[in-house]
Design a protein around this motif. Structure first.
Motif, PDB file in Angstrom:
ATOM      1  N   ILE A   1      44.416  -7.956 -29.708  1.00 38.36           N
ATOM      2  CA  ILE A   1      44.531  -8.848 -28.265  1.00 38.36           C
ATOM      3  C   ILE A   1      44.516  -9.533 -28.163  1.00 38.36           C
TER       4      ILE A   1
ATOM      5  N   ALA B   1      42.563 -13.215 -28.792  1.00 37.38           N
ATOM      6  CA  ALA B   1      40.715 -12.862 -28.855  1.00 37.38           C
ATOM      7  C   ALA B   1      40.139 -13.661 -29.840  1.00 37.38           C
TER       8      ALA B   1
ATOM      9  N   PRO C   1      39.023 -13.132 -24.506  1.00 34.57           N
ATOM     10  CA  PRO C   1      38.155 -12.050 -24.883  1.00 34.57           C
ATOM     11  C   PRO C   1      37.120 -12.391 -26.243  1.00 34.57           C
TER      12      PRO C   1
ATOM     13  N   HIS D   1      35.527 -10.640 -29.100  1.00 42.44           N
ATOM     14  CA  HIS D   1      35.462  -9.323 -29.589  1.00 42.44           C
ATOM     15  C   HIS D   1      34.398  -9.437 -30.966  1.00 42.44           C
TER      16      HIS D   1
ATOM     17  N   GLN E   1      34.421 -12.322 -21.045  1.00 42.10           N
ATOM     18  CA  GLN E   1      34.710 -10.582 -21.352  1.00 42.10           C
ATOM     19  C   GLN E   1      34.294 -10.605 -23.265  1.00 42.10           C
TER      20      GLN E   1
ATOM     21  N   ASP F   1      32.392  -8.825 -18.280  1.00 43.33           N
ATOM     22  CA  ASP F   1      33.310  -7.835 -18.479  1.00 43.33           C
ATOM     23  C   ASP F   1      32.591  -7.367 -20.496  1.00 43.33           C
TER      24      ASP F   1
ATOM     25  N   LEU G   1      41.213  -5.237 -19.993  1.00 49.47           N
ATOM     26  CA  LEU G   1      41.713  -6.032 -20.572  1.00 49.47           C
ATOM     27  C   LEU G   1      42.589  -5.791 -21.723  1.00 49.47           C
TER      28      LEU G   1
END
Lengths: 453, 483
Positions: free
Chosen positions: A84, A87, A167, A169, A198, A226, A415
């Motif tokens: 992603i 991230a 995001p 992670h 996220q 999210d 995502l």
């Protein structure tokens, strides 16, 4: 006494819990006492009716106390990180934060992102009001065990009106190295008014071990969170995970669960819609094969009026796998104008697979609209016939329909990049190729993840 | 909803319980309390063979080892089992068995008042009735006519006397005394009930029915019904019940066992209208009943239809064991709770044979402060391949203090079966009401119509006379709760 209990008691007394500030020591002590009082849940208890934990209590899973780096390389971890863009990646090995394996850059101003061990030292005034507030250890024995062993995990604090663009992670990797170990990761995510966050939580590992994780999410008014949980544990591992979230008015919480690995798995999601007009989306996909036992528990607690919730769980079971779904919707007397939906659909692909589903509605308010549905079945012969009449062979048609069944959930993940990664996972697990990463070009019918906003 | 609608609904649910009168009947009563002596007394009074007494005592001893279950979604103060009178029989004026003329005129009048005629002359479109008051059956009509076809329809006591072999063969084979707390209690102290036997390839020409009436105070009613349909037999059986209005709670713990052999069909309908208690929740019957049918033969079918409007607490799950291949189980239910009534009801469909099918349709209506729960189990065992279940549970909420709950359990053990469960909970839609009113219906009629429409799927399954009665009952129980 069960070997596991003895081990837990021994580990608890030597875990050094008393070195913490008084409030935390008290919390851990009272959690452990609560666990000892209640003991292990028996199948006679309603919430554990279909899952027997007695066999696992025979294994004395040992608590790893030091953060000694166990030789897990960045390459190995890469395997479990979804591709992603941008991230932030935080890696935990055997429950301890590994800064050298993590990537951290460009945090927005005011946002706090720390390992739980660090946060308990430097930001305990922010942690204390929320820690164990929504994760009720008196109710859930394994949450009690986690609470008693709080040591590391992730703490995120998103202040008012802060939007976290990238995001976050989290990767939890367990390398048991021939020993039977347990980790108790504890995460706390606090998103204040109008904040946005996220999150992706991934669990993986090698060997025979037990992951007992608890995540608490607190969403302030008009906040958006999210959350994606991806469980790809070793097929010998035991995985218990609990997510507790509390939502204030007008907040949004979207949670997506994907459960692929693990020998004995229990995924628990508990959402409290505590503010007016809050909304929650719970999606889940679980897959079981071999001797896997996958138990999914969800509670949607409507405690305020005008809130809405939507829940959608799907399961695929092969071989001798057993699946459980227990979904509760509670509508409190004050929660008028509630709109709640729940659906659980399951596909059994073998003669010996088993599914137990229990969708519950408990409604104490009158002006509501609630519904639930559950189905258990097999691949529809007519759909098979249709595909075969178009020239596909039986085998491909079967796979295609199975794949399409699961993909409906994957498509809901918002995502970028996550969907593709999950499709690869799905493909691998459906075909029993769990060790190697298949390039997405190898997927016969993938057109890339479609985004639903 | 508007004020008028609210008012109408209130009017609709406020109607009184029509059957709340008591009759002054001279009764032969055992002293209150439960012990082996009382059980011996009951057995002696009923002149039972030895195997019955032994069975009762075994059940009693087993009951002593059991704990009262607490898992249901109902609340009530603990029951004192020693303060209940376990035997109360209206005294016969003349000694001598069976004759319909020998019945106490007061008893006869009571049943007349309830709309149950025990005079065969005034027969109601061919329904044979077994009338049970408190602990004993007072009359059974049309026995002779039925006997011509080989059908046995009599009170349980008579069956024990006249057909001990049949009783011995089937009693407790569907609901053993070890089954649950209340079934064990029932097995120990049951006093009467109905027995029905349909021989091979006989289609029962009339509806059979039992009417249960509690009259005496501080008694419990414990009856047992056993219906056996031999190969190819068919019977439709109805059950009705009422009780006087009293401030204390009375316990009713019955057991019903149905057995269907190859190609047999049993249709069992209940209109349950025990006294529900008053508006503050005082009094009323505790209706804790075990009902179960066994589809033993292939192609057999058992169908349960129930309309539950009475009782302060209803706690029962009419179930089907689908053992024979291709057997069919059905469950249709309307449960209405108002004021402080509580209901925890539903069904169990256990699929054991191949290609078995079951259908569940449950409609719950909750008003006032009532709590209405559907609890059901659908279990498809591993060998029950190609089985099918469809369940639908809808709840209607009327009033902001009531609750409606749904607890379905679905357990599927093979992949060739298909199970579907659906449930909804909502209140009467404003748009539906608006539509009806806009077509010129009054709010009251509109509500009535919507509620009746909601239950129609179940009422359709009831025999004619019962359907009419059920519709009326629904109106009465819900009076005053529209809003």
């Amino acid at each position: 006494m069960e070997p596991l209990t003895l081990q837990l008691e021994q580990d608890f007394s030597s875990s050094g819990f008393s070195r913490h500030p008084t409030w935390l020591t008290e919390l851990m002590k009272s959690a452990f006492v609560s666990f000892e009082d209640k003991g292990y849940p028996s199948p006679r208890e309603e919430a554990w009716r279909y899952t027997n934990v007695v066999p696992m209590t025979e294994t004395p899973f040992r608590f790893v106390k030091d953060s000694k780096f166990s030789g897990v390389s960045k390459d190995k971890i890469k395997h479990f990180v979804a591709d992603i863009e941008g991230a932030l990646c935080l890696v935990f090995v055997n429950g301890f934060f590994q800064p050298q394996l993590s990537t951290l850059q460009g945090l927005p101003q005011g946002m706090i992102l720390q390992s739980m061990a660090e946060a308990l030292k430097t930001h305990s005034h922010l942690v204390r009001p929320y820690l164990a507030r929504f994760a009720d250890y008196r109710e859930h024995p394994f949450v009690a065990v986690n609470t008693a062993f709080i040591h590391d995990g992730l703490f995120i604090f998103v202040p008012k009106k802060t939007v976290v663009k990238f995001p976050v992670h989290l990767v939890y990797f367990s390398a048991s190295e021939g020993q039977e170990t347990v980790t108790h990761p504890r995460n706390l995510f606090v998103v204040e008014e109008q904040g946005q966050l996220q999150l992706i939580e991934s669990y993986a590992g090698e060997g025979t071990y037990w992951t007992n994780t608890v995540t608490e999410i607190v969403a302030g008014s008009r906040a958006t969170v999210d959350h994606v949980r991806v469980q790809k544990e070793d097929l010998k591992a035991t995985h218990f995970s609990s997510v507790f979230s509390h939502q204030a008015a007008d907040s949004h919480f979207h949670s997506h669960l994907f459960s692929f690995g693990g020998h004995l798995v229990r995924n628990n999601t508990h959402v409290i819609l505590g503010g007016e007009k809050s909304d929650c989306l719970l999606n889940g996909f679980f897959m079981g094969q071999g001797q896997q036992h996958v138990d999914n528990q969800t509670t949607m607690d409507h405690a305020s009026p005008y809130a809405s919730s939507d829940e959608f769980y799907k399961g695929i079971l092969k071989d001798q796998a057993q699946g459980v779904f227990n979904g509760r919707i509670i509508v409190r007397p004050q929660a008028q104008k509630t709109n709640a939906r729940q659906s659980n659909r399951n596909l059994l692909l073998s003669e010996e697979a088993r599914m137990n589903t229990k969708p519950n509605l408990e409604i104490y308010a009158n002006d509501v609209r609630c519904s639930h549905g559950a189905t258990v079945g097999h691949i529809d012969e007519e759909q098979l016939f249709y595909l075969r009449s178009r020239g596909l062979d039986r085998h491909i048609s079967y796979d295609l329909l199975t794949y399409a069944f699961a993909r409906e959930i994957i498509q809901k993940v918002p995502l970028e990049g996550m969907g593709r990664s999950l499709e690869c996972d799905l493909f691998q697990y459906l075909h029993g190729e769990t060790s190697q990463k298949v390039p997405s070009a190898a997927l016969p019918f993938s057109r890339g993840p479609q985004r639903t906003v | 909803m508007t004020d008028i609608a609210h008012h109408e609904l209130e009017k609709l649910t406020d109607q009184d319980y029509k059957y709340g009168f008591t009759s002054d009947i001279d009764a032969d009563q055992a002293p209150p309390g439960l012990s082996e002596d009382i059980i011996r007394l009951i057995s002696e009074k009923k002149k039972e063979p030895k195997f019955m007494l032994e069975w009762r005592l075994k059940a009693y001893r087993h009951w002593g080892t059991m704990k009262e279950p607490t898992w249901s979604h109902v609340h009530y103060p603990p029951i004192d089992y020693q303060s209940i009178t376990y035997y109360s029989a209206p005294r016969k004026k003349k000694e001598g068995p069976g004759s319909l003329d020998a019945i106490d005129p007061e008893v006869r009048a009571t049943f007349e008042k309830l709309g149950i005629s025990i005079d065969e002359q005034k027969r109601l479109s061919g329904i044979a009735v077994d009338a049970v008051m408190d602990s004993v059956s007072v009359a059974t009509t049309f026995q002779k006519e039925l006997a011509k076809k080989g059908i046995i329809f009599c009170s349980f006591s008579e069956a024990v006397q006249n057909h001990p072999d049949l009783v011995k063969r089937y009693l407790g084979t569907v609901v053993p005394y070890t089954d649950n707390f209340f079934a064990a209690l029932n097995a120990a102290v049951f006093t009467d009930g109905s027995f029905c036997y349909i021989p091979k390839r006989v289609h029962c020409p009339m509806e059979l029915s039992t009417y249960f009436r509690i009259n005496a105070a501080n008694t419990g009613q414990f009856e047992r019904t056993l219906i056996v349909a031999e190969e190819g037999g068919y019977v439709s059986y109805l059950e009705g019940c009422t009780a006087p209005r009293r401030d204390e709670n009375q316990l009713h713990a019955a057991v019903v066992e149905l057995i269907a052999l190859d190609h047999a069909r049993i249709k069992y309908s209940t209109v349950q209208n025990w006294y529900p208690g008053d508006k503050e929740g005082r009094g009323g019957i505790y209706n804790f009943v075990t009902k179960r049918g066994k589809c033993l033969g292939k192609n057999s079918k058992i169908s349960w239809t129930q309309v539950e409007t009475g009782s302060s607490i209803t706690w029962k799950y009419p179930s089907c064991l689908l053992i024979g291949d291709h057997s069919v189980g059905e469950f249709y239910s309307v449960a209405v709770t108002n004021n402080y009534q509580q209901a925890d009801t539903g069904t169990k469909m256990i699929h054991i044979g191949k290609n078995t099918k079951s259908t569940i349709v449950s409609k719950g209506i909750s008003a006032g402060h009532a709590q209405n729960t559907y609890r059901g189990l659908v279990r498809i065992q591993k060998g029950a391949t190609e089985s099918r279940n469809y369940s639908r549970c809808d709840s209607l909420l009327m009033g902001d203090q009531c609750g409606a709950h749904t607890f379905p359990y679905v357990e599927v053990g093979n992949h060739s079966s298909q199970v579907e469960h659906e449930a909804t909970t909502s209140k009467i839609g404003e748009d539906q009401l608006f539509y009806c009113k806009q077509r010129g219906l009054s709010e009251e009629d509109a509500v009535n119509m919507i509620v009746n429409g909601f239950c129609k799927e179940v009422f359709r399954e009831l025999p004619m006379e019962f359907a009419v009665e059920a519709q009326k009952l629904l109106g009465i129980s819900l009076e005053g709760s529209v809003g």
